[in-house]
Design a protein around this motif. Sequence first.
Motif, mmCIF file in Angstrom:
data_model
loop_
_atom_site.group_PDB
_atom_site.id
_atom_site.type_symbol
_atom_site.label_atom_id
_atom_site.label_comp_id
_atom_site.label_asym_id
_atom_site.label_seq_id
_atom_site.Cartn_x
_atom_site.Cartn_y
_atom_site.Cartn_z
ATOM 1 N N MET A 1 3.365 39.989 80.062
ATOM 2 C CA MET A 1 4.388 38.985 79.933
ATOM 3 C C MET A 1 4.859 38.941 78.477
ATOM 4 S SD MET A 1 4.303 34.862 80.484
ATOM 5 C CE MET A 1 3.859 34.826 82.170
ATOM 6 N N VAL A 2 6.110 38.651 78.292
ATOM 7 C CA VAL A 2 6.698 38.568 76.958
ATOM 8 C C VAL A 2 6.977 37.108 76.626
ATOM 9 C CG1 VAL A 2 8.694 39.192 75.560
ATOM 10 C CG2 VAL A 2 7.772 40.834 77.176
ATOM 11 N N LYS A 3 6.578 36.706 75.427
ATOM 12 C CA LYS A 3 6.856 35.349 74.948
ATOM 13 C C LYS A 3 7.870 35.449 73.807
ATOM 14 C CE LYS A 3 4.868 31.260 72.874
ATOM 15 N NZ LYS A 3 3.692 30.673 72.228
ATOM 16 N N LEU A 4 9.024 34.858 74.003
ATOM 17 C CA LEU A 4 10.090 34.885 73.007
ATOM 18 C C LEU A 4 10.215 33.504 72.380
ATOM 19 C CD1 LEU A 4 13.298 36.713 73.010
ATOM 20 C CD2 LEU A 4 13.487 34.247 72.790
ATOM 21 N N THR A 5 10.236 33.455 71.059
ATOM 22 C CA THR A 5 10.421 32.204 70.335
ATOM 23 C C THR A 5 11.667 32.343 69.465
ATOM 24 O OG1 THR A 5 8.023 31.924 70.242
ATOM 25 C CG2 THR A 5 9.331 30.546 68.782
ATOM 26 N N ALA A 6 12.582 31.394 69.592
ATOM 27 C CA ALA A 6 13.814 31.405 68.790
ATOM 28 C C ALA A 6 13.841 30.159 67.919
ATOM 29 C CB ALA A 6 15.030 31.461 69.694
ATOM 30 N N LYS A 7 13.629 30.352 66.635
ATOM 31 C CA LYS A 7 13.620 29.245 65.680
ATOM 32 C C LYS A 7 14.970 29.205 64.961
ATOM 33 C CE LYS A 7 11.383 27.754 61.445
ATOM 34 N NZ LYS A 7 10.506 28.190 60.359
ATOM 35 N N PRO A 8 15.677 28.071 65.046
ATOM 36 C CA PRO A 8 16.988 28.001 64.391
ATOM 37 C C PRO A 8 16.860 28.117 62.870
ATOM 38 C CG PRO A 8 16.373 25.866 65.320
ATOM 39 C CD PRO A 8 15.305 26.832 65.696
ATOM 40 N N CYS A 9 17.857 28.737 62.247
ATOM 41 C CA CYS A 9 17.828 28.921 60.790
ATOM 42 C C CYS A 9 19.190 28.619 60.164
ATOM 43 C CB CYS A 9 17.338 30.315 60.440
ATOM 44 S SG CYS A 9 18.331 31.668 61.086
ATOM 45 N N ARG A 37 21.782 18.082 63.452
ATOM 46 C CA ARG A 37 20.794 18.184 64.531
ATOM 47 C C ARG A 37 20.475 19.624 64.926
ATOM 48 N NH1 ARG A 37 23.745 13.708 66.502
ATOM 49 N NH2 ARG A 37 25.055 15.098 67.728
ATOM 50 N N PHE A 38 21.277 20.569 64.499
ATOM 51 C CA PHE A 38 21.144 21.950 64.967
ATOM 52 C C PHE A 38 19.729 22.498 64.801
ATOM 53 C CE2 PHE A 38 21.426 26.521 64.939
ATOM 54 C CZ PHE A 38 22.357 26.791 65.927
ATOM 55 N N ASP A 39 19.164 22.381 63.612
ATOM 56 C CA ASP A 39 17.837 22.941 63.353
ATOM 57 C C ASP A 39 16.706 22.062 63.883
ATOM 58 O OD1 ASP A 39 18.728 25.259 62.141
ATOM 59 O OD2 ASP A 39 18.416 24.561 60.101
ATOM 60 N N ARG A 40 17.002 20.820 64.265
ATOM 61 C CA ARG A 40 15.948 19.892 64.665
ATOM 62 C C ARG A 40 15.779 19.728 66.169
ATOM 63 N NH1 ARG A 40 17.371 14.674 62.856
ATOM 64 N NH2 ARG A 40 19.495 15.395 62.642
ATOM 65 N N THR A 41 16.715 20.176 66.966
ATOM 66 C CA THR A 41 16.628 19.968 68.401
ATOM 67 C C THR A 41 16.420 21.283 69.141
ATOM 68 O OG1 THR A 41 19.017 20.147 68.728
ATOM 69 C CG2 THR A 41 18.152 17.937 68.291
ATOM 70 N N THR A 42 16.052 21.168 70.402
ATOM 71 C CA THR A 42 15.830 22.374 71.192
ATOM 72 C C THR A 42 17.003 22.680 72.107
ATOM 73 O OG1 THR A 42 14.676 21.080 72.861
ATOM 74 C CG2 THR A 42 13.322 22.131 71.167
ATOM 75 N N GLN A 43 17.904 21.726 72.270
ATOM 76 C CA GLN A 43 19.063 21.947 73.133
ATOM 77 C C GLN A 43 20.330 22.005 72.285
ATOM 78 O OE1 GLN A 43 19.013 18.783 76.005
ATOM 79 N NE2 GLN A 43 17.480 19.808 77.257
ATOM 80 N N ARG A 44 21.150 22.998 72.572
ATOM 81 C CA ARG A 44 22.425 23.169 71.877
ATOM 82 C C ARG A 44 23.485 23.540 72.887
ATOM 83 N NH1 ARG A 44 18.304 25.143 69.715
ATOM 84 N NH2 ARG A 44 17.612 24.347 67.736
ATOM 85 N N LYS A 45 24.684 23.065 72.673
ATOM 86 C CA LYS A 45 25.791 23.428 73.559
ATOM 87 C C LYS A 45 26.265 24.836 73.220
ATOM 88 C CE LYS A 45 27.545 18.820 74.450
ATOM 89 N NZ LYS A 45 28.740 17.981 74.442
ATOM 90 N N ASP A 46 26.541 25.598 74.261
ATOM 91 C CA ASP A 46 26.993 26.980 74.052
ATOM 92 C C ASP A 46 28.225 27.053 73.162
ATOM 93 O OD1 ASP A 46 24.947 27.766 75.729
ATOM 94 O OD2 ASP A 46 26.242 28.085 77.452
ATOM 95 N N ASP A 47 29.186 26.163 73.400
ATOM 96 C CA ASP A 47 30.411 26.233 72.604
ATOM 97 C C ASP A 47 30.138 25.920 71.139
ATOM 98 O OD1 ASP A 47 29.950 23.557 73.461
ATOM 99 O OD2 ASP A 47 32.057 23.037 73.149
ATOM 100 N N HIS A 48 29.149 25.076 70.847
ATOM 101 C CA HIS A 48 28.790 24.800 69.458
ATOM 102 C C HIS A 48 28.204 26.049 68.806
ATOM 103 C CE1 HIS A 48 28.307 20.165 70.144
ATOM 104 N NE2 HIS A 48 29.546 20.582 70.309
ATOM 105 N N LEU A 49 27.352 26.761 69.535
ATOM 106 C CA LEU A 49 26.760 27.985 68.989
ATOM 107 C C LEU A 49 27.835 28.984 68.575
ATOM 108 C CD1 LEU A 49 23.854 28.587 71.535
ATOM 109 C CD2 LEU A 49 23.624 27.898 69.154
ATOM 110 N N PHE A 50 28.784 29.214 69.468
ATOM 111 C CA PHE A 50 29.832 30.193 69.187
ATOM 112 C C PHE A 50 30.784 29.710 68.093
ATOM 113 C CE2 PHE A 50 28.244 31.692 73.224
ATOM 114 C CZ PHE A 50 28.208 33.062 73.023
ATOM 115 N N THR A 51 31.084 28.420 68.089
ATOM 116 C CA THR A 51 31.964 27.857 67.064
ATOM 117 C C THR A 51 31.337 27.984 65.682
ATOM 118 O OG1 THR A 51 32.901 26.307 68.649
ATOM 119 C CG2 THR A 51 33.181 25.762 66.329
#
Length: 74
Positions: A1-9, A37-51
């Motif tokens: 099994m693969v465990k992926l961790t994505a930490k915002p930066c 809130r970007f680096d502090r939360t685990t949920q982000r809106k897709d459009d915010h990521l791309f913007t």
Amino acid sequence: MVKLTAKPCLSKILKQKGWTQLMLAEKTGLNQATISRFDRTTQRKDDHLFTIAYALGVKVEDLFEVTIEEEEKQ
């Protein structure tokens, strides 16, 4: 099994570019609280990521430090 961790930066990227959260908010049209809130939360809106990625001139995946670990089957 693969465990992926994505930490915002985002904070790291802003510092490298010499930008503030307020500057990014003005460039993206997102409010500063959303940027904050970007680096502090685990949920982000897709459009915010791309913007945010577009405004910074980076790929969406560049907004995160990704680590991949292979877990052994037991």
